[in-house]
Design an enzyme around this catalytic site. Structure first.
Site, PDB file in Angstrom:
ATOM      1  CG  ASP A  10      -1.864  -1.122   1.328  1.00 10.74           C
ATOM      2  OD1 ASP A  10      -1.534  -2.206   0.822  1.00 10.74           O
ATOM      3  OD2 ASP A  10      -2.944  -0.936   1.900  1.00 10.74           O
ATOM      4  CG  HIS A  52      -8.494   2.147  -0.179  1.00 13.88           C
ATOM      5  ND1 HIS A  52      -9.030   3.290   0.365  1.00 13.88           N
ATOM      6  CD2 HIS A  52      -8.354   1.266   0.854  1.00 13.88           C
ATOM      7  CE1 HIS A  52      -9.191   3.123   1.663  1.00 13.88           C
ATOM      8  NE2 HIS A  52      -8.788   1.904   1.988  1.00 13.88           N
ATOM      9  CG  HIS A  71      -5.000  -5.120  -1.753  1.00 13.32           C
ATOM     10  ND1 HIS A  71      -3.951  -4.243  -1.561  1.00 13.32           N
ATOM     11  CD2 HIS A  71      -5.972  -4.739  -0.879  1.00 13.32           C
ATOM     12  CE1 HIS A  71      -4.283  -3.372  -0.626  1.00 13.32           C
ATOM     13  NE2 HIS A  71      -5.505  -3.643  -0.197  1.00 13.32           N
ATOM     14  CG  HIS A  79      -6.287  -5.562   2.974  1.00  6.29           C
ATOM     15  ND1 HIS A  79      -6.980  -4.469   2.502  1.00  6.29           N
ATOM     16  CD2 HIS A  79      -7.218  -6.377   3.546  1.00  6.29           C
ATOM     17  CE1 HIS A  79      -8.260  -4.626   2.769  1.00  6.29           C
ATOM     18  NE2 HIS A  79      -8.427  -5.770   3.414  1.00  6.29           N
ATOM     19  CG  ASP A 107      21.346  -4.411   5.230  1.00 10.43           C
ATOM     20  OD1 ASP A 107      22.484  -3.942   5.460  1.00 10.43           O
ATOM     21  OD2 ASP A 107      20.576  -3.962   4.358  1.00 10.43           O
ATOM     22  CD  GLU A 137      22.246   1.229   6.079  1.00  7.44           C
ATOM     23  OE1 GLU A 137      21.569   0.555   6.862  1.00  7.44           O
ATOM     24  OE2 GLU A 137      23.161   0.746   5.381  1.00  7.44           O
TER      25      GLU A 137
END
Length: 645
Positions: free
Chosen positions: A109, A171, A222, A402, A624, A631
């Site tokens: 979204d 939506h 979705h 969602h 990571d 960064e």
């Protein structure tokens, strides 16, 4: 119109914007949405789009939206018209493939948060044949730049139709847009041609594909699934009939003799007919559970006198907030139940339920499949349903969106279901991070998290001026920090007796000789020196020490490297981008060390491998194992620790 509330005149507004006689046949439709009669005046200073769309054209479009320019309605309609023609050629389920040279990026979204989309493009790279994207619905509503997001995504779709994939979200529905802000946004931005734009968007939303499948193994929808989800039905449904998923097929509202019929009772709850002695609340799409279990739900009321205990009520409220949906599907439908889509009259009830389930459903930790009482449409499905549906269609993972997640993503159902949400700061600034997924041929999802900057928010004129002044002073303090050693030497030349104190004039001369900025240093003294002055004299040693109160966001053992970093960070960034050959915005620790060795060679200085490794570990804020350009740049932002003491 910001958030529609039920009122008597709402059907009139819907009918005015979306009248039945303007849902035209193709020839009439082409004429109605014709943009050629719209003139672009000479006074228009915005972007002039040319078609067919090109990568250069999309880049200019993105740049214009960054500068908050508004695209002329002629070009909006032309772009939407081209998009609609393309979408009508696409299948209900898009199939994409990975290869060893490509990763697919999956976004959740966005909800009108343009700053999040632009940040994704900055971090991850722009959509292209080498950088395919899947956007999993809910592009609009709530945020203020929904239309700009749509136009950018549609433009990239036109340029890269085989590498940009858009799924429909709940939506992407004109009735939802009436309540949650997108309709108001379009009406505000395009007062003359907003009606045509909204009509065309209504068409486009109905033609958006419903699902995407990667390598026949990863399903992307979705909302989710239910125990009755049938992808064979979904693949062949005439999706454009369901212009709004809030409007079920007409014939199912007719009162039947015998059998079960639906009606609206006085408390606006949907109930099942032919039930004796009690009411049973029904989801709009789920009248009973499946997989061999029956859920006979107790009567329910949303009043404060409800028999639901507080914990259940609070859980429902939490679910509503987590879903980002303050009113339910049922609330949206109850004031529009008499307005059914003209194109869905012949649609099949089963087909409609399939669409509702994949757009509106949510996972739950318990086994089974029950009506989604939070949203009022779709279902809650459990891990057993996930296992059954994925096994049936030979999928290994379901990716859905969602629901807002605090970290931007979340696994459930034994890591077989993954929620991805890309709108950061969804409820308020700092409420949640956004995230997107990178997935290669191994089909293992890799997550990139982010949070759009607070500075992207609108500022008043006074706030803007204040922010600019603070930014300038911060930049000046950075320069002072970088040149601490040189400043110490320059001040000592005036302090022949080693008292640690020099005059204000001597301090100004020493500072100008080192920085050579031509600034009125005596005027800036209150902002730069603070308590280090007394009777026109400057305790430069204390001032130099106070410069260390403002420190970088790095913790490394060799502090002497900091000045070198800050003096040469632009060179470092240039080398960084040269090494980042795939423009992904990421380099490995080994590549970072290579960057520093190139810089050391350029500066003819020696920096140990241990120091470089220490620095790399410090810059890798999210740990990571790789360094993000953001960064890297964040590492050079100085933080005034005195503000936190």
């Amino acid at each position: 119109m910001d958030h529609f509330t039920p009122a008597n005149n709402e059907r009139n507004l819907i009918s005015h914007i979306f009248p039945e006689n303007e849902i035209c046949h193709d020839a009439e439709w082409e004429t109605y949405f014709c943009y050629q009669s719209i003139e672009v005046p000479d006074s228009y200073t915005g972007l002039h789009l040319t078609f067919p769309m090109t990568f250069c054209g999309v880049s200019k479009l993105v740049k214009s939206f960054k500068q908050e320019q508004q695209l002329h309605s002629r070009y909006v309609l032309q772009l939407l018209g081209e998009t609609c023609r393309l979408l009508r050629l696409l299948p209900n389920i898009s199939h994409v493939s990975t290869c060893h040279t490509k990763e697919i990026t999956i976004c959740g979204d966005l909800h009108g948060h343009l700053e999040d989309l632009l940040l994704i493009f900055y971090k991850n790279g722009l959509p292209s044949s080498e950088k395919p994207y899947i956007f999993n619905g809910d592009f609009v509503d709530r945020g203020k730049n929904s239309l700009e997001i749509l136009l950018i995504l549609f433009a990239y779709l036109l340029v890269y139709p085989n590498h940009v994939h858009l799924n429909r979200g709940n939506h992407e529905d004109h009735l939802v847009n009436l309540r949650y802000g997108f309709t108001k946004e379009v009406l505000g931005k395009y007062k003359v041609h907003s009606k045509k734009i909204l009509d065309l968007l209504q068409k486009i939303f109905s033609w958006l594909p419903l699902a995407t499948v990667i390598d026949h193994k990863v399903l992307i929808v979705h909302g989710g699934i239910s125990a009755t989800t049938d992808f064979n039905v979904i693949a062949r449904v005439d999706r454009h009939k369901y212009v709004s998923a809030l409007r079920p097929p007409k014939q199912n509202y007719q009162a039947g003799s015998g059998g079960r019929s639906w009606k609206m009772n006085n408390s606006n709850e949907k109930v099942c007919g032919a039930v004796e002695g009690r009411r049973r609340v029904c989801s709009l799409t789920h009248q009973s559970s499946v997989l061999g279990q029956t859920f006979d739900l107790p009567p329910r009321s949303w009043s404060m006198n409800s028999h639901l205990n507080c914990s259940v009520r609070e859980e429902l409220k939490r679910r509503c907030r987590q879903a980002g949906f303050d009113q339910t599907y049922r609330d949206l439908r109850k004031w529009d139940s008499s307005n059914s889509d003209p194109e869905s009259g012949e649609a099949d009830q089963h087909e409609w339920k399939q669409i509702i389930d994949i757009l509106w459903s949510d996972p739950m930790p318990q086994n089974g499949c029950i009506p989604n009482e939070v949203r009022g449409g779709g279902c809650y499905w459990g891990p057993d349903v996930t296992e059954e549906v994925l096994r049936k269609y030979k999928f290994q993972l379901l990716i859905r969106s969602h629901e807002c997640k605090q970290d931007g993503y979340e696994f459930c159902h034994n890591r077989r279901v993954l929620t991805i949400f890309s709108a950061s700061n969804y409820y308020e600034v700092g409420s949640n991070r956004g995230a997107y997924i990178r997935m290669g041929p191994d089909l293992v999802p890799h997550f990139i998290q982010y949070q759009a900057s607070r500075t992207s928010l609108e500022l008043t004129l006074r706030q803007s001026i204040g922010w600019t002044e603070r930014s300038a002073l911060r930049a000046l303090r950075e320069q002072l920090f970088v040149h601490k050693s040189d400043l110490t030497v320059a001040c000592q030349e005036y302090d022949t007796n080693n008292t640690g104190v020099i005059s204000l004039t001597q301090w100004a001369r020493a500072t100008e000789r080192v920085l050579k900025l031509g600034l009125p240093w005596r005027v800036l003294r209150p902002q730069l020196i603070g308590s280090s002055t007394q009777d026109g004299m400057v305790d430069y040693q204390q001032w130099i020490r106070e410069l260390s109160i403002t420190e970088p966001k790095l913790e490394i053992s060799d502090t002497s490297i900091l000045e070198t970093m800050y003096k040469n960070h632009s060179n470092l960034e240039t080398i960084f981008r040269i090494i980042d050959t795939d423009h992904s915005g990421l380099i490995s620790f080994e590549e970072f060390c290579q960057t520093w060795k190139l810089l050391s060679s350029h500066l003819k200085t020696e920096i140990s491998d241990e120091t470089i490794a220490d620095l790399a570990q410090s810059i890798d804020f999210n740990k990571d194992g790789s360094i993000d350009i953001n960064e890297f740049m964040e590492a050079f932002r100085l933080v005034d620790l005195s503000a936190h003491t």
